[in-house]
Enzyme design. Structure first.
Site, PDB file in Angstrom:
ATOM      1  N   THR A  37       0.818  -1.213   0.000  1.00 27.00           N
ATOM      2  CA  THR A  37       0.000   0.000   0.000  1.00 27.00           C
ATOM      3  C   THR A  37       0.849   1.258   0.000  1.00 27.00           C
ATOM      4  O   THR A  37       0.452   2.285  -0.552  1.00 27.00           O
ATOM      5  CB  THR A  37      -0.906  -0.013   1.255  1.00 27.00           C
ATOM      6  N   SER A  84       1.562  -7.546  -0.589  1.00 32.22           N
ATOM      7  CA  SER A  84       2.387  -8.433   0.235  1.00 32.22           C
ATOM      8  C   SER A  84       1.850  -9.854   0.320  1.00 32.22           C
ATOM      9  O   SER A  84       2.576 -10.773   0.689  1.00 32.22           O
ATOM     10  CB  SER A  84       2.581  -7.848   1.636  1.00 32.22           C
ATOM     11  N   THR A 117       1.480  -4.270   4.294  1.00 25.38           N
ATOM     12  CA  THR A 117       1.330  -4.539   5.731  1.00 25.38           C
ATOM     13  C   THR A 117       0.747  -5.918   6.037  1.00 25.38           C
ATOM     14  O   THR A 117       0.930  -6.435   7.136  1.00 25.38           O
ATOM     15  CB  THR A 117       0.428  -3.474   6.387  1.00 25.38           C
TER      16      THR A 117
END
Ligand code: ASP
Length: 346
Positions: A37, A84, A117
């Site tokens: 992000t 991720s 994250t």
């Protein structure tokens, strides 16, 4: 000389000194970008959930924060540009090798990794366990895409670079920074799916916080208790380890499927202090007897899973972190006893 002229002279001296200090005099910090992000973009500046992670390259991220040059001499390297959830063992091995090589250079003081994250804690633990250096390694992300109002990425990146440039950040293992706070990569976890203050080390707490670009540490430098090191310099791929989530009525079908798919180890996300249904517990006991490693963690989100009758208690490792540690341990050819010692539950 009057007090006024002394003040004037020292002000001029300070001015000359600060003009004289160029970016080249600052500590060298390398930023490795993997996506997420923090490099995400959306068509709407108010939509913080529908966007494409990993849209912007490392050059764009660095250019967006010219203040980085006030705290370090920065350079960037693009390792990947993915959400991720798509960070793989192959990417982690590439990243760890690159950081180990770079931190050996005397002009580099620290490394920063930009990362999505969602799985950040897994990659951060991997780096914590495989980078051999007293120099700081800081993993950073953002909860709002770069295009959002009040995007948190730019300040997070600036603080991460300031942390990696800080002398006080040495000898602490890898650290995760978001939202003005930093914590040990060994313990930190994402605790909320969308809010900006999601990263916490629930039991262990933060290591420090930022005001502006100044890190404030709560403790002297120390490494997490029992943290091992794994040399992956010659490793090309890691053994498959699957995580199986516990629930009422669970049978052994998923364990059998994982083994059939090639798993060399299994992590059970048990309930409470690593509890399982009777059927799963019996299967885990049978596998353990055969020397097949099964680590039993907890789906509760925090706490210590103690020594188990069947399988290996995961200690403070949550299921996703236990998977990383077990992959590295199996890759190293660790014995059952050694694996237990890594999890602190012998
Ligand atoms: N989906 C994103 C990722 O993990 C979320 C984030 O970066 O916050 O890449």
């Amino acid at each position: 000389m009057s007090l006024c002229s002394i003040r004037l002279l020292s002000a001029i001296a300070l001015c000359i000194a600060s003009f004289g200090a160029s970016a080249a005099d600052k500590p060298g910090v390398v930023i490795y970008a993997t996506g997420g992000t923090i490099a995400g973009a959306s068509k709407s500046n108010t939509d913080t959930t529908n966007y494409t992670a990993g849209s912007l390259g490392i050059d764009v991220l660095i250019k967006a924060v010219p203040e980085l040059n006030d705290v370090a001499t920065v350079s960037g390297e693009q390792i990947s540009n993915v959400s991720s959830s798509n960070v793989s063992s192959a990417i982690l091995l590439k990243l760890s090798k690159a950081i180990n090589a770079k931190l050996a250079a005397p002009d580099i003081h620290g490394a920063v990794v930009t990362h999505g994250t969602d799985t950040l804690e897994e990659s951060a633990l991997f780096l914590d366990l495989t980078v051999k250096s007293s120099k700081p390694v800081v993993i950073v992300g953002a909860m709002r895409p770069a295009t959002a109002i009040s995007a948190d990425g730019p300040m997070n990146l600036l603080e991460a670079v300031a942390l990696a440039a800080s002398k006080d950040a040495e000898n602490r293992g890898a650290m995760v920074l978001l939202n003005d706070r930093f914590a040990s990569a060994y313990y930190v976890t994402k605790t909320n799916s969308t809010v900006v203050d999601t990263f916490r080390a629930v039991e262990q707490g933060y290591l420090g916080m930022f005001t502006g670009t100044v890190p404030h540490f709560y403790y002297e430098a120390a490494k997490p208790v029992g943290k091992p090191f794994f040399d992956v310099s010659k490793t090309e791929s890691l053994p498959r380890v699957d995580v199986i989530y516990t629930y009422e009525d669970q049978d052994i079908a998923l364990i059998d499927a994982a083994i059939a798919a090639g798993a060399k180890g299994i992590v059970i996300a048990g309930s409470g202090n690593g509890a399982m249904t009777a059927a799963v517990k019996a299967k885990v006991a049978e596998l353990s007897k055969k020397g097949f490693p099964v680590v039993v963690s907890t789906r509760t989100g925090s706490g210590f899973v103690s020594k188990k009758e069947a399988g290996i208690g995961s200690g403070f490792m949550n299921p996703q972190k236990a998977r990383i540690l077990l992959m590295l341990a199996i890759n190293d050819g660790a014995s059952d006893e050694k694996i237990r010692s890594y999890f602190g539950t012998f």
